[in-house]
Design an enzyme around this catalytic site. Structure first.
Site, PDB file in Angstrom:
ATOM      1  N   ASP A 142       0.716  -1.324   0.105  1.00 20.94           N
ATOM      2  CA  ASP A 142      -0.054   0.193   0.034  1.00 20.94           C
ATOM      3  C   ASP A 142       0.815   1.284   0.050  1.00 20.94           C
ATOM      4  OD1 ASP A 142      -2.098  -1.922   0.363  1.00 20.94           O
ATOM      5  OD2 ASP A 142      -1.856  -1.938   2.603  1.00 20.94           O
ATOM      6  N   GLY A 185      -4.551  -1.603  -1.927  1.00 13.86           N
ATOM      7  CA  GLY A 185      -4.350  -0.394  -1.465  1.00 13.86           C
ATOM      8  C   GLY A 185      -4.715   0.130   0.104  1.00 13.86           C
TER       9      GLY A 185
END
Length: 360
Positions: A142, A185
């Site tokens: 992420d 993410g």
């Protein structure tokens, strides 16, 4: 400073590419340069809660061939917080003292923990409460750990998402379709916006920037008027509905997690534009595979730097990448907040400058 040290390394949280490169670098630096003994903890903090602790000796021979391996050969876990550990009968117990006991039983001088902000937060609390000399390495696809420009695993995830977009161009054009790629993410859109620019997406949707379905449909229509018979959309999993509602999914064995925004968008596009739309959810492919050269480089630099911090007896620090070099900062400064996509930063400005619809 000249004492022969014994250190341990563990990986915690979700897996990603580049973890083995960091383990290898730390092991080689510790053994070849300092002459230390290195242990690998299996399955993160769970390995230290076992009796006896679940560890293996790391040698030059064991780590020499793991540079290009995905995942982590030590194993990892993203459940089982030792401060609130769930027992087989469903009760919750604080088992953090077992980790402090294992640290002392093993005769460790320091621990290197490789993890994301959640894992690092737990490790920092363990170090504070149980006298563990801790150095941490940030890893997360992420890329949302604050103060570091790059975390281990991010570049490989972006490469995989970009390759997916590269492949979708051809099938989208062949069938005059709208193709939606849903990527991971968590609460940050770094993967989506980086891969979207690199992969030639027409629309990039990220959690940090609100969007309008009317504007998305107008973008698709604009493409058609300009002679482009298809449209590529990349969307981060944490993007909400227009009404601001998160879309999640779950099963009987896990808590709710992000997933489904791609299908939501496909249904809305069908309503407002009528375009034939297909959805691809990239999922855990982004975590796997051979680490990219950049991830190998960053992981190797972090591993060496982490061992050097132990040699300098600088503990409770996290290594970070800033301005083309590795620095170290207090762990609490690193995890105080997460790092979202800067709505007015260079990457966002680049997307807008290319004519990509990025939201309102």
């Amino acid at each position: 400073m000249n004492k022969r040290k014994r250190i341990a390394i563990l990986t915690s949280g979700g897996d990603c590419s580049g973890l083995n490169a960091a383990i290898r670098a730390a092991t080689l630096r510790a053994i070849n340069h300092y002459g230390w003994e290195v242990l690998g903890v299996q399955r993160a903090t769970q390995g230290l809660m076992n009796h006896p602790p679940d560890v293996v000796e790391l040698t030059v021979e064991k780590v020499n061939s793991i540079l290009t391996m995905g995942g982590t050969f030590l194993g990892t876990a993203n459940q089982g917080n030792p401060f609130a550990f769930k027992l087989p009968d469903g009760s919750i117990e604080n088992r953090s003292a077992a980790i402090g006991e294992a640290y002392r039983t093993l005769g460790l001088d320091a621990l290197i923990g490789i993890g994301g902000d959640g894992s690092i937060s737990i490790l920092e609390k363990l170090a504070e409460e149980h006298g563990i000399n801790l150095v941490t390495i940030p890893k997360t696809i992420d890329n949302d750990v604050d103060v570091t420009e790059w975390a281990v695993g991010f570049h490989t995830a972006v490469n995989i998402a970009t390759e997916a977009l590269d492949r979708l161009h051809f099938t989208a054009a062949s069938h005059s379709r709208v193709m939606i790629l849903e990527v991971m993410g968590r609460d940050a859109g770094h993967i989506a916006i980086s891969a979207g620019i690199a992969g030639g997406a027409d629309v990039i949707l990220i959690p940090e920037i609100p969007y309008s379905m009317d504007h998305i449909c107008e973008k698709i229509a604009q493409q058609q008027r300009q002679g482009k018979n298809y449209c590529l959309i990349i969307v981060s999993e944490a993007v909400k509905t227009e009404e601001g509602e998160p879309i999640t999914c779950s099963n009987a064995s896990e808590k709710a997690r992000y997933g489904g925004i791609g299908n939501y968008l496909a249904d809305r596009i069908a309503e407002c534009n009528g375009a034939e739309t297909r959805v691809m959810v990239l999922g855990h492919l982004q975590r796997g595979g051979i680490p990219s050269p950049m991830d190998r480089l960053i992981a190797s630099a972090f591993g060496v730097a982490a061992v050097d911090l132990i040699a300098q007896e600088k503990f409770n620090r996290m290594v970070a990448w800033q301005n083309r070099q590795v620095i170290d900062i207090p762990i609490l400064d690193a995890i105080r907040q997460y790092r979202p996509v800067d709505r007015e930063g260079t990457v966002a400005k680049t997307a807008r400058g290319l004519g990509i619809y990025l939201g309102d």
